[in-house]
Design an enzyme around this catalytic site. Sequence first.
Site, PDB file in Angstrom:
ATOM      1  N   TYR A 153      -2.602   0.433   7.036  1.00  0.00           N
ATOM      2  CA  TYR A 153      -1.284  -0.027   6.591  1.00  0.00           C
ATOM      3  C   TYR A 153      -1.398  -0.935   5.364  1.00  0.00           C
ATOM      4  O   TYR A 153      -0.722  -0.732   4.351  1.00  0.00           O
ATOM      5  CB  TYR A 153      -0.536  -0.758   7.706  1.00  0.00           C
ATOM      6  CG  TYR A 153       0.627  -1.531   7.153  1.00  0.00           C
ATOM      7  CD1 TYR A 153       1.785  -0.868   6.753  1.00  0.00           C
ATOM      8  CD2 TYR A 153       0.552  -2.909   6.942  1.00  0.00           C
ATOM      9  CE1 TYR A 153       2.844  -1.555   6.170  1.00  0.00           C
ATOM     10  CE2 TYR A 153       1.596  -3.603   6.367  1.00  0.00           C
ATOM     11  CZ  TYR A 153       2.738  -2.923   5.983  1.00  0.00           C
ATOM     12  OH  TYR A 153       3.772  -3.613   5.400  1.00  0.00           O
TER      13      TYR A 153
ATOM     14  N   ASP B 144       3.799   0.972   9.274  1.00  0.00           N
ATOM     15  CA  ASP B 144       3.794  -0.092  10.281  1.00  0.00           C
ATOM     16  C   ASP B 144       4.813   0.264  11.364  1.00  0.00           C
ATOM     17  O   ASP B 144       5.352   1.378  11.392  1.00  0.00           O
ATOM     18  CB  ASP B 144       4.110  -1.442   9.633  1.00  0.00           C
ATOM     19  CG  ASP B 144       5.524  -1.528   9.065  1.00  0.00           C
ATOM     20  OD1 ASP B 144       6.250  -0.499   9.057  1.00  0.00           O
ATOM     21  OD2 ASP B 144       5.913  -2.627   8.621  1.00  0.00           O
TER      22      ASP B 144
ATOM     23  N   CYS C 253      19.499  11.847   9.391  1.00  0.00           N
ATOM     24  CA  CYS C 253      18.847  11.381  10.616  1.00  0.00           C
ATOM     25  C   CYS C 253      19.146  12.301  11.798  1.00  0.00           C
ATOM     26  O   CYS C 253      20.284  12.374  12.279  1.00  0.00           O
ATOM     27  CB  CYS C 253      19.284   9.957  10.932  1.00  0.00           C
ATOM     28  SG  CYS C 253      18.508   9.285  12.413  1.00  0.00           S
TER      29      CYS C 253
ATOM     30  N   TRP D 160       7.230 -12.548  -2.827  1.00  0.00           N
ATOM     31  CA  TRP D 160       6.143 -11.607  -3.161  1.00  0.00           C
ATOM     32  C   TRP D 160       6.658 -10.364  -3.871  1.00  0.00           C
ATOM     33  O   TRP D 160       5.877  -9.516  -4.276  1.00  0.00           O
ATOM     34  CB  TRP D 160       5.364 -11.219  -1.911  1.00  0.00           C
ATOM     35  CG  TRP D 160       6.208 -10.852  -0.728  1.00  0.00           C
ATOM     36  CD1 TRP D 160       6.696  -9.626  -0.421  1.00  0.00           C
ATOM     37  CD2 TRP D 160       6.632 -11.732   0.309  1.00  0.00           C
ATOM     38  NE1 TRP D 160       7.425  -9.674   0.740  1.00  0.00           N
ATOM     39  CE2 TRP D 160       7.395 -10.970   1.215  1.00  0.00           C
ATOM     40  CE3 TRP D 160       6.456 -13.087   0.566  1.00  0.00           C
ATOM     41  CZ2 TRP D 160       7.974 -11.514   2.361  1.00  0.00           C
ATOM     42  CZ3 TRP D 160       7.035 -13.631   1.698  1.00  0.00           C
ATOM     43  CH2 TRP D 160       7.780 -12.855   2.587  1.00  0.00           C
ATOM     44  N   ARG D 161       7.978 -10.253  -4.016  1.00  0.00           N
ATOM     45  CA  ARG D 161       8.548  -9.130  -4.765  1.00  0.00           C
ATOM     46  C   ARG D 161       8.821  -9.494  -6.222  1.00  0.00           C
ATOM     47  O   ARG D 161       9.329  -8.661  -6.985  1.00  0.00           O
ATOM     48  CB  ARG D 161       9.841  -8.650  -4.099  1.00  0.00           C
ATOM     49  CG  ARG D 161       9.600  -7.890  -2.798  1.00  0.00           C
ATOM     50  CD  ARG D 161      10.901  -7.455  -2.145  1.00  0.00           C
ATOM     51  NE  ARG D 161      10.635  -6.659  -0.957  1.00  0.00           N
ATOM     52  CZ  ARG D 161      11.545  -6.376  -0.023  1.00  0.00           C
ATOM     53  NH1 ARG D 161      12.784  -6.829  -0.158  1.00  0.00           N
ATOM     54  NH2 ARG D 161      11.219  -5.656   1.024  1.00  0.00           N
TER      55      ARG D 161
ATOM     56  N   GLU E  62       1.217  -9.237   2.726  1.00  0.00           N
ATOM     57  CA  GLU E  62       1.115  -8.225   3.781  1.00  0.00           C
ATOM     58  C   GLU E  62       0.269  -8.724   4.959  1.00  0.00           C
ATOM     59  O   GLU E  62       0.574  -8.426   6.116  1.00  0.00           O
ATOM     60  CB  GLU E  62       0.540  -6.923   3.222  1.00  0.00           C
ATOM     61  CG  GLU E  62       1.466  -6.184   2.273  1.00  0.00           C
ATOM     62  CD  GLU E  62       2.777  -5.745   2.914  1.00  0.00           C
ATOM     63  OE1 GLU E  62       2.857  -5.693   4.166  1.00  0.00           O
ATOM     64  OE2 GLU E  62       3.737  -5.480   2.172  1.00  0.00           O
TER      65      GLU E  62
END
Length: 368
Positions: free
Chosen positions: A130, A148, A218, A34-35, A47
């Site tokens: 989403y 998500d 982070c 799907w990319r 999705e």
Amino acid sequence: MESNSLAHIGKIDIEAFRKDLLDWFTAEQRQLPWREDSDPYKVWVSEIMLQQTRVDTVIPYFLHFINKFPTIEALASADEEEVLKAWEGLGYYSRARNLQSAVKEVRDTYGGIVPSEPVDIAKLKGVGPYTAGAILSIAYGRPEPAVDGNVMRVLSRILLIWDDIAKPSSRKIFEAAVRELISHDNPSYFNQALMELGALICTPTSPKCLLCPVREHCAAFHQGEQDTLPVKTKKKSVKRLQMGAVVLKTDNGNYLIHKRPSKGLLANLWEFPNVELDSFGSHRKQLEEFLRLEYNVEAKIDNGLLTKIEHVFSHLVWNIDVFTGSVKDISMISEELRAVEEEELVQFAFPVSHQKIWKSYKESCLKD
């Protein structure tokens, strides 16, 4: 611990964070079907399939589904039985029914073009915040959040967010965070990168911090809290039901199957006759009585079990005792049952539990 929500967002270098994340995704992203392009329909299908389902599981289903229904028009015009059959085994079948319903709306209301405006796409059946954000950002390059579980986990660690991600109200906090952080130059890659990071590096347990491209940004890593976050309350315990099911063969070699109701759990899928059992008395006799009262079927159910199957839903567990049996006279049986030839069974969409029943039955026939 008190929630500080987005207090940490002002402490990171957003430009540097975006660059590190996008550079990593550009170099390391998985090659997924799907990319290959940014077709809104394909993004949408992928999705929906990826909800509550692993990427490796989805890939062959996606390829088969797109091959069978390559366009909005093809899916909108398809028979629902055909769509459910193509979805067979993926589970959560309401996703397939909602997808087809929404695709029909796109055909009829939007001329077959997936809407590119948030207010329009949010109206489509089965398209939540989403999915809408994923389609808008990936297919249309709109800087919309697609939040998500992966994204919430990643951002709770990066931004030291202590809000419980199991609470629906927390989603707004993470959507606000993405709106602050998202790349307006490449929102497609940004959102996909956050998802990919959560899937491959920033995993639920034992996150691979030493491999993380945004480790320097982070807060959880710097404070040693990466294994504590995200905060997520446990789900309530699931309900367990004892079920009985039977593979019934007629004298002329057909099998009796039943279509589930059009509403509720596993709607419109086919199954072998089954019923919830109580803990008292013979399960075999309970099944025989159920068949007689429900379907006017006088069945002879064989002694002993064919197999036992456990099927887990998100809120429910079926423990199924599976029997075999035979029926001599089907002239008076209920219209709710259909007698089909063995070769015909492949045309019907069955839930995974009943696919397993048939597989066990066929294996037992080979042994006999």
